[in-house]
Every structure is written in C-alpha cells, then in structure tokens.
Write a protein that holds these residues in place. Structure first.
Motif, PDB file in Angstrom:
ATOM      1  N   THR A  53      33.888  64.254  17.967  1.00 42.53           N
ATOM      2  CA  THR A  53      32.576  64.281  17.458  1.00 42.53           C
ATOM      3  C   THR A  53      32.635  64.801  16.010  1.00 42.53           C
ATOM      4  O   THR A  53      33.839  64.713  15.628  1.00 42.53           O
ATOM      5  N   HIS A  54      31.375  64.543  15.184  1.00 41.92           N
ATOM      6  CA  HIS A  54      31.509  65.140  13.999  1.00 41.92           C
ATOM      7  C   HIS A  54      30.575  66.360  13.717  1.00 41.92           C
ATOM      8  O   HIS A  54      29.520  66.640  14.189  1.00 41.92           O
ATOM      9  N   PHE A  97      36.871  74.771  19.650  1.00 44.26           N
ATOM     10  CA  PHE A  97      37.130  73.221  18.630  1.00 44.26           C
ATOM     11  C   PHE A  97      37.460  73.811  17.403  1.00 44.26           C
ATOM     12  O   PHE A  97      37.395  74.988  17.010  1.00 44.26           O
ATOM     13  N   LEU A  98      38.150  72.809  16.580  1.00 43.49           N
ATOM     14  CA  LEU A  98      38.483  72.889  15.040  1.00 43.49           C
ATOM     15  C   LEU A  98      37.682  71.661  14.557  1.00 43.49           C
ATOM     16  O   LEU A  98      37.691  70.718  14.992  1.00 43.49           O
ATOM     17  N   LYS A  99      37.147  72.155  13.177  1.00 48.58           N
ATOM     18  CA  LYS A  99      36.455  71.088  12.483  1.00 48.58           C
ATOM     19  C   LYS A  99      37.461  70.827  11.083  1.00 48.58           C
ATOM     20  O   LYS A  99      37.547  71.878  10.466  1.00 48.58           O
ATOM     21  N   ARG A 100      37.779  69.645  11.021  1.00 46.73           N
ATOM     22  CA  ARG A 100      38.717  69.417   9.810  1.00 46.73           C
ATOM     23  C   ARG A 100      37.778  69.293   8.681  1.00 46.73           C
ATOM     24  O   ARG A 100      36.634  69.237   8.696  1.00 46.73           O
ATOM     25  N   GLU A 101      38.380  69.371   7.397  1.00 45.73           N
ATOM     26  CA  GLU A 101      37.606  69.185   6.055  1.00 45.73           C
ATOM     27  C   GLU A 101      36.698  68.076   6.077  1.00 45.73           C
ATOM     28  O   GLU A 101      35.736  68.196   5.293  1.00 45.73           O
ATOM     29  N   PRO A 107      39.216  69.437  19.898  1.00 51.85           N
ATOM     30  CA  PRO A 107      39.838  70.623  20.510  1.00 51.85           C
ATOM     31  C   PRO A 107      40.782  71.155  19.893  1.00 51.85           C
ATOM     32  O   PRO A 107      41.604  70.591  19.309  1.00 51.85           O
ATOM     33  N   LYS A 108      40.811  72.499  19.874  1.00 53.01           N
ATOM     34  CA  LYS A 108      41.750  73.342  19.176  1.00 53.01           C
ATOM     35  C   LYS A 108      43.053  72.816  19.677  1.00 53.01           C
ATOM     36  O   LYS A 108      44.184  72.972  18.841  1.00 53.01           O
ATOM     37  N   GLY A 381      34.401  60.109  15.551  1.00 50.61           N
ATOM     38  CA  GLY A 381      33.890  60.845  16.534  1.00 50.61           C
ATOM     39  C   GLY A 381      32.637  60.404  16.953  1.00 50.61           C
ATOM     40  O   GLY A 381      32.025  60.517  18.121  1.00 50.61           O
ATOM     41  N   TYR A 382      32.033  59.232  16.192  1.00 51.42           N
ATOM     42  CA  TYR A 382      30.771  58.707  16.588  1.00 51.42           C
ATOM     43  C   TYR A 382      30.789  58.097  17.829  1.00 51.42           C
ATOM     44  O   TYR A 382      29.690  57.955  18.593  1.00 51.42           O
ATOM     45  N   ASN A 383      31.931  57.262  18.412  1.00 50.86           N
ATOM     46  CA  ASN A 383      31.993  56.603  19.468  1.00 50.86           C
ATOM     47  C   ASN A 383      31.773  57.508  20.842  1.00 50.86           C
ATOM     48  O   ASN A 383      31.141  57.185  21.797  1.00 50.86           O
ATOM     49  N   ILE A 384      32.941  58.535  20.711  1.00 49.46           N
ATOM     50  CA  ILE A 384      32.700  59.327  22.175  1.00 49.46           C
ATOM     51  C   ILE A 384      31.384  59.927  22.246  1.00 49.46           C
ATOM     52  O   ILE A 384      30.951  60.068  23.101  1.00 49.46           O
ATOM     53  N   GLN A 385      30.926  60.589  20.708  1.00 48.35           N
ATOM     54  CA  GLN A 385      29.714  61.332  20.943  1.00 48.35           C
ATOM     55  C   GLN A 385      28.564  60.388  21.561  1.00 48.35           C
ATOM     56  O   GLN A 385      28.022  60.679  22.572  1.00 48.35           O
ATOM     57  N   PHE A 386      28.315  58.998  21.256  1.00 48.99           N
ATOM     58  CA  PHE A 386      27.360  58.255  21.968  1.00 48.99           C
ATOM     59  C   PHE A 386      27.749  58.007  23.327  1.00 48.99           C
ATOM     60  O   PHE A 386      26.940  57.916  23.983  1.00 48.99           O
TER      61      PHE A 386
END
Ligand SMILES: Cc1cc2nc3c(=O)[nH]c(=O)nc-3n(C[C@H](O)[C@H](O)[C@H](O)COP(=O)(O)OP(=O)(O)OC[C@H]3O[C@@H](n4cnc5c(N)ncnc54)[C@H](O)[C@@H]3O)c2cc1C
Length: 402
Positions: A53-54, A97-101, A107-108, A381-386
């Motif tokens: 996701t985002h 989880f980790l969020k990139r810049e 997932p971490k 990440g928009y496709n897996i979130q949907f």
C-alpha cells in the motif's frame, strides 16, 4: 459439492473475500484456485518485496485510479478498509512494515510471502476452505444460486464472488477467465488492455545503456502536436525503450505513434552558472545528475567532444545541449504486451456493480472484487490496496445476507 459461498481466485482480493465471508461462521466458504498454491501474482509484486500500500491520507489515493469516475467507485471500499486498516491487519499477525521516502509501504522483511502466509492462515482460521488445483471452466446462474463446472466436478453455491484478477502476467494464473464468466452472466466489459506497461521506442538509440535511470524526469505525452498528459518521476532506460514508475503510470494514456517529450533533468537546473570553472562538459552533465555513460552518449550524438572544457563552449553548443536534455523526443513504437503489463485496464463495467457492496446490479448474489473490475491503479501499492479493500467489502456484504 454444495456450499454457501464460493470465491473464484485466491489472489489478494479472493483471499480477503474468503476471510470476510467466513468470519462469524454463518456459512460454508470455499475458495477455488487453479494453481497449486494461492497468490502467485501477489508473490511477484514489488519484485517479490510487495509494495502492499501507500502512506498518507486515503483521500489522496483517489487520484491514483485514472479518473474521477473510478475514484468515485473505489472510495467506499478504500474507506471501509484503508491503508491503516491494512497495516493494522498484518501487524496484528506479527508483520512490521517500513515506509520508504517515496511513500511506498512494504513488509519490513521485504518478502511478499510473509503477507500471503497470513492471508492463507487467516482464511483457515475463520473456517474457510482453500481448494487449489481447481480450474473453474464455466459459471451458470441456477434457481438456488450458481453452478460452477471445474476440473474436479461441479460446485453449487448460494452466493458467488468472482476474484479472478485481470489478464496480465498470465503465467500467474490470471488469464482473463473472469471476464468470460462475467459476460456469460450478463455483464458488459470495458475492453481489457495491458496497463502499467513499459514502452518500446522507435529507432531507439540507448539499447546498450539499458539499466540507467533518471530521478524525477518529466514526461509529456504528445499526440498530433497536442499535449495529452504530463507526468514526473523515475524513468528507466531498457534495452528496447523506457520503463520506470513515471512511464508505467502514464502508459494507460499512451498509444503507438505518440511522442514522449522527455526532460532528463529539470529545465531550471540547466542554468549558465554550471558552465563555469575548470570542468569538462562531461563533468557538467554528471554534476546535473546524469550517468556518465549517458552524458557522453548525448554529447557524441550532438558531435560535441565530451572532454571539451566548459570555458571553451559557446552559447549555441549549450543551447543544443539544453534542448536535447530537457526535451528529448521519443516516438512510441508500441506498448508492452500482456506478459509485461503489471495490471489490466478495463474489465467489468462499474455502473453494473454496487460500489457499497461489490454486488452485481444485474445478477443478485454475484459479487466482483479486485482487478477483474474496470479499476487499475498507479504503481505505488494502489492495486493491492484496492484488491484487499474490495475483497473485504464483498466478503462482508455476502456474509451479511446469508
Ligand atoms: C510483476 C508484478 C508486480 C506487481 N507489483 C505490485 C506492487 O508492488 N504493488 C501493487 O499494489 N500491485 C502490484 N502488482 C499488481 C497486483 O499484484 C494485482 O493488481 C493484484 O494481485 C490483483 O489481485 P486480484 O486478487 O484481483 O487478482 P490476482 O492476484 O490476479 O489473483 C487472481 C487469482 O485467480 C486465479 N484464477 C483465475 N482464473 C481462475 C479460474 N478459472 N479458476 C480458478 N482460479 C482462477 C488465478 O490463478 C489467481 O491466483 C503487480 C503485478 C505484477 C504482475
């Protein structure tokens, strides 16, 4: 075999639909999957690392599905299971989880398998049955619900959730079968096309520079001398043309013959101050963030000596360089096909599906989720979130009307 709810497809949308419809144990739920294991495409996602996701507000997601009509459709599903719910769901099962810049969330462990294992375990935990190596061949509406013909015999169900995905990367099992089932049941399709595809460029001069990328390049799609759309982001040279997030996201608006006006560096960086000192032209291009091999190639294409000292360059030379680096014109030969596209654009017509429940407006008891619908998101990440949001929405709705 008679069950209450059948889900066809064990990708992220089908597994989510199975979990939600099995919760509470109101009925029997079977998820049918053609492959020997579930979620093959999910395993490939984000190069196996799964950009699931985002970050940011879910309202910002709405700009990432192509147009306002699509945004309106995805909104209830995304609000009912948003990016925070998604993270919470997996964190509860022990995955950090980790969020990139750039906002992308992974997932971490950087392993899609860790997330897939949780979806499969949760389906079992809720009492759902995952039946692999089961290819659904035909789907028919009958008085009591639906009759499915498979390689393992017939299955009957009161409710049916189609989660068969799109048609891209067919080796993963998503071969467009759901489009045929939807039509058999009376639905219309927006013609399925490969989306998030790389671009093959006519008379491409950079084949040997494949792998070089440009950070924050600006791309303008031009058709019949008119600007159709502008985008900005990472662009990658491939051996046949262009790829990278900026190209993939814009690809839904491109077609053969279009020109891609490309600024490899932002025009505002190209100022006369950089042509000072004891540098060579090659050094200046490196200083502007271009890979050395690319800079040298551009200079050679313009018949300019790469080692020419900047002090010896005239205005005309600088102007020629600027024009090429901030407005290089590529002509599209073709877009990548099904085997390269990350998603499918087109699919089940949205007007025929209730966006609050994912139920068909044409066939009561039939539900759709994920990429089978006429929804395709940008990279990020928009496709897996949907897929997950719409799967949970369909599963909850089915369970509520058993
Ligand atoms: C290389 C690649 C990388 C990607 N990376 C990302 C990423 O990082 N982030 C992101 O958001 N999206 C990514 N995507 C897109 C994302 O993976 C899909 O949008 C998502 O998997 C769609 O989920 P789905 O459940 O709708 O369909 P799918 O994941 O396609 O699942 C459908 C399932 O249905 C099964 N099936 C189909 N027909 C039948 C049948 N007749 N009988 C039985 N089973 C059937 C298939 O075998 C498949 O397992 C990527 C896609 C690709 C190809």
């Amino acid at each position: 075999m008679k069950v209450d709810i059948l889900v066809v497809g064990a990708g992220p949308s089908g597994l989510a639909a199975g979990i939600a419809s099995a919760r509470g144990g109101r009925g029997t739920v079977w998820v049918l999957e053609r492959n020997t294991e579930s979620g093959r495409k999910f395993l490939f996602s984000g190069s196996g690392q799964c950009n699931v996701t985002h970050g940011g507000q879910i309202a910002d997601f709405l700009n990432h599905y192509g147009n306002i009509k699509k945004a309106r459709f995805v909104k209830p599903a995304l609000l009912s299971f948003d990016n925070n719910d998604l993270i919470h769901f997996f964190e509860q099962h022990g995955v950090p989880f980790l969020k990139r810049e750039d906002g992308k969330i992974f997932p971490k462990s950087l392993k899609s398998k860790d997330l897939l294992n949780i979806l499969v375990a949760e389906l079992k935990e809720q009492g759902g049955i995952l039946q692999t190596e089961t290819v659904v061949k035909n789907v028919a509406k009958i008085n009591t619900g639906f009759l499915l013909t498979t390689n393992r015999g017939e299955f009957c169900a009161k409710k049916l959730i189609l989660a068969t995905g799109g048609q891209s990367f067919p080796v993963t099992g998503s071969q467009g079968d759901g489009f045929r089932f939807a039509v058999q049941l009376g639905h219309q399709l927006v013609e399925p096309k490969p989306a998030l595809t790389p671009v093959i460029v006519r008379d491409y001069p950079f084949a040997d520079l494949s792998g070089i990328s440009f950070w924050s390049a600006k791309i303008e799609i031009r058709r019949h001398a008119q600007c159709l759309k502008v985008g900005q982001g990472d662009v990658l040279l491939t051996h046949r043309g262009l790829s990278g997030p900026a190209i993939l996201d814009l690809s839904r608006d491109m077609k053969s013959g279009d020109k891609l006006l490309t600024a490899f560096i932002p025009p505002e960086k190209f100022v006369s101050d950089i042509f000072t000192g004891k540098k060579t032209l090659k050094n200046v291009l490196q200083q502007l963030g271009l890979a050395e091999r690319f800079g040298v190639r551009i200079l050679e294409m313009l018949n300019i000596a790469p080692n020419q000292p900047v002090a010896e360059t005239n205005r005309e030379t600088r102007k020629r360089l600027e024009l090429v680096l901030t407005g290089y014109s590529f002509v599209i030969e073709s877009l990548g096909g099904w085997s390269e596209a990350m998603v499918t654009s087109g699919g089940v017509v949205l007007e025929e599906v209730n966006r609050q429940t994912m139920e068909s407006r044409i066939v009561p008891g039939l539900y759709f989720c994920g990429e089978l619908l006429d929804i395709d998101g940008d990279t990020g990440g928009y496709n897996i979130q949907f897929a997950l949001s719409s799967g949970f929405m369909a599963g909850n709705a089915v369970q509520n009307c058993l």
